[in-house]
Design an enzyme around this catalytic site. Sequence first.
Site, PDB file in Angstrom:
ATOM      1  N   HIS A 145      -4.975  20.154   0.557  1.00  0.00           N
ATOM      2  CA  HIS A 145      -3.881  20.911  -0.066  1.00  0.00           C
ATOM      3  C   HIS A 145      -4.423  21.669  -1.259  1.00  0.00           C
ATOM      4  O   HIS A 145      -5.419  21.288  -1.862  1.00  0.00           O
ATOM      5  CB  HIS A 145      -2.736  19.986  -0.485  1.00  0.00           C
TER       6      HIS A 145
ATOM      7  N   HIS B  10      -3.160  23.291  -4.927  1.00  0.00           N
ATOM      8  CA  HIS B  10      -2.103  23.348  -5.933  1.00  0.00           C
ATOM      9  C   HIS B  10      -2.008  24.777  -6.479  1.00  0.00           C
ATOM     10  O   HIS B  10      -3.039  25.395  -6.748  1.00  0.00           O
ATOM     11  CB  HIS B  10      -2.440  22.457  -7.138  1.00  0.00           C
TER      12      HIS B  10
HETATM   13  P1  5GP Z   1      -4.178  15.514  -5.344  1.00  0.00           P
HETATM   14  O1  5GP Z   1      -4.290  14.599  -6.533  1.00  0.00           O
HETATM   15  O2  5GP Z   1      -4.507  14.785  -4.047  1.00  0.00           O
HETATM   16  O3  5GP Z   1      -4.919  16.807  -5.479  1.00  0.00           O
HETATM   17  O4  5GP Z   1      -2.660  15.923  -5.301  1.00  0.00           O
HETATM   18  C1  5GP Z   1      -1.661  15.240  -4.615  1.00  0.00           C
HETATM   19  C2  5GP Z   1      -0.348  15.765  -5.138  1.00  0.00           C
HETATM   20  O5  5GP Z   1       0.665  15.426  -4.203  1.00  0.00           O
HETATM   21  C3  5GP Z   1       0.061  15.175  -6.489  1.00  0.00           C
HETATM   22  O6  5GP Z   1       0.229  16.215  -7.431  1.00  0.00           O
HETATM   23  C4  5GP Z   1       1.359  14.447  -6.174  1.00  0.00           C
HETATM   24  O7  5GP Z   1       2.316  14.549  -7.211  1.00  0.00           O
HETATM   25  C5  5GP Z   1       1.834  15.108  -4.894  1.00  0.00           C
HETATM   26  N1  5GP Z   1       2.597  14.257  -4.010  1.00  0.00           N
HETATM   27  C6  5GP Z   1       2.295  12.982  -3.632  1.00  0.00           C
HETATM   28  N2  5GP Z   1       3.219  12.503  -2.790  1.00  0.00           N
HETATM   29  C7  5GP Z   1       4.142  13.488  -2.628  1.00  0.00           C
HETATM   30  C8  5GP Z   1       5.344  13.578  -1.865  1.00  0.00           C
HETATM   31  O8  5GP Z   1       5.766  12.656  -1.170  1.00  0.00           O
HETATM   32  N3  5GP Z   1       6.031  14.755  -1.934  1.00  0.00           N
HETATM   33  C9  5GP Z   1       5.590  15.816  -2.702  1.00  0.00           C
HETATM   34  N4  5GP Z   1       6.339  16.914  -2.699  1.00  0.00           N
HETATM   35  N5  5GP Z   1       4.453  15.750  -3.422  1.00  0.00           N
HETATM   36  C10 5GP Z   1       3.739  14.607  -3.396  1.00  0.00           C
END
Ligand code: 5GP
Length: 140
Positions: A99, A101
Amino acid sequence: MDNCIFCKIINGEIPSTTIFEDNDFKVILDVSPATDGHALILPKKHYKDLNELDKSCSEKLLTIASKIGNGLMDTLGYEGYNIVQNNGEAAGQTVFHFHMHVIGRKKNGESILTWTPHNQEAEIRTEIGNKLKEALTKNN
Ligand code: 5GP
Ligand code: ZN
């Protein structure tokens, strides 16, 4: 992928606030946003991280990222935006479905990305640069 929270969001098993969708991507709002409108670009196909992404997906990704970033600026009054993309636990990845951001930013807004710049001898940089150049040329 079983047990992948983003796959479940993509197929509708878990609700999300979707702001854009096409054949290849779903763009949702992060549940714990850094700033309002913090968006996550999710490829519909499950890739663990950037290393697994295929060519057709990566080719479309930046076009979507700029569309979302511009949408945040036009709609929510942001003056800029950050693209953040974590690969691996050490880099802060917590959901292992690729993903990207997209985070809207305002001048003098809260800082969201920081690191400590370190002084470094030029020779060390040259040594590191040579090592990387050699490895990257070999993999070409
Ligand atoms: P990472 O740290 O892997 O780059 O980002 C994962 C992101 O996914 C985090 O910012 C977290 O808040 C978001 N996230 C985790 N679980 C969910 C969810 O169930 N729904 C949504 N909309 N975001 C999520
Ligand atoms: Zn997944």
